[in-house]
Design an enzyme around this catalytic site. Structure first.
Site, short mmCIF file in Angstrom:
data_model
loop_
_atom_site.label_atom_id
_atom_site.label_comp_id
_atom_site.label_asym_id
_atom_site.label_seq_id
_atom_site.Cartn_x
_atom_site.Cartn_y
_atom_site.Cartn_z
N CYS A 63 -102.85 3.87 -20.09
CA CYS A 63 -103.23 5.05 -19.72
C CYS A 63 -102.17 6.01 -19.30
O CYS A 63 -101.45 6.58 -20.01
CB CYS A 63 -104.23 4.81 -18.41
SG CYS A 63 -105.33 6.25 -17.84
N HIS A 76 -108.34 1.15 -20.63
CA HIS A 76 -107.58 -0.06 -19.60
C HIS A 76 -108.17 -1.56 -20.22
O HIS A 76 -109.17 -2.11 -20.08
CB HIS A 76 -108.33 0.05 -18.35
CG HIS A 76 -107.88 1.29 -17.66
ND1 HIS A 76 -106.69 1.11 -16.89
CD2 HIS A 76 -108.07 2.61 -17.73
CE1 HIS A 76 -106.25 2.26 -16.53
NE2 HIS A 76 -107.26 3.23 -17.13
N GLU A 95 -107.44 -4.15 -19.25
CA GLU A 95 -107.33 -5.29 -18.07
C GLU A 95 -108.88 -5.22 -17.38
O GLU A 95 -108.85 -6.18 -16.77
CB GLU A 95 -106.27 -5.03 -17.06
CG GLU A 95 -106.55 -3.85 -16.32
CD GLU A 95 -106.09 -2.41 -16.91
OE1 GLU A 95 -106.03 -1.45 -16.15
OE2 GLU A 95 -105.97 -2.56 -18.03
#
Length: 182
Positions: free
Chosen positions: A73, A161, A163
């Protein structure tokens, strides 16, 4: 054991990036973005997301360390801006479920996710022009540059993202990056 440090740009998911790497068996440390480049002893770096391009500390200098770097990002936007690309306001802000088309099946980070993957992304800001030497690695209906890649310099970026649980193949993406750091 490979060591990949996560550089904290004050993003809300930074701790999840650290944990994702740890769960893969990677030796990882969470670093302040003001850490002097000479003090970094990692085999690779993840530049985390965050709220403010003006609060990224020494991240631009980390791109000269000659180790693989994955920008997430804001981290991707920082790589682009630091190396001659452009960043602008996205037409679609906020977080959303996005389908990303993998453009290059041979890309070392995204290739295994082809032909497409579903991700959790924010497009308040986004890369609008690739820096010299980078190729387009992923795109979507809401963002022309979802991912970029420069395998010669081992620099990579994703707008989304990997994660978070909402991202389909986030673990695989981190595993692909781990392999680049070995």
């Amino acid at each position: 054991m490979v060591r990949i440090d996560v550089v904290d740009n004050h993003g809300q998911f930074t701790h999840l990036e650290h944990r994702a790497l740890r769960d893969l068996g990677v030796n990882t440390t969470l670093l302040e973005n003001t850490t002097p480049p000479a003090e970094i002893e990692a085999d690779g770096l993840v530049l985390s997301g965050g709220p403010d391009m003006d609060d990224t500390g020494n991240c631009a200098a980390y791109l000269d360390l000659d180790i693989p770097v994955l920008g997430i990002c804001l981290g991707m936007q920082l790589i682009a801006k630091s190396l001659g690309g452009t960043v602008g306001t996205g037409e679609y802000g906020g977080y959303a479920d996005v389908t990303v088309e993998v453009v290059d099946e041979d890309d070392p980070i995204l290739g295994s996710l082809a032909p497409e993957t579903r991700v959790w992304a924010s497009h308040a800001d986004e890369v609008t022009e690739l820096p010299p030497g980078f190729s387009l690695a992923g795109r979507s209906d809401v963002c022309a540059i979802e991912a970029m890649s420069d395998p010669k310099r081992d620099l990579y970026g994703v707008q989304w993202h990997p994660e978070v649980a909402h991202t389909e193949a986030g673990t695989e993406l981190f595993e692909n990056f781990r392999r680049r750091c070995e």
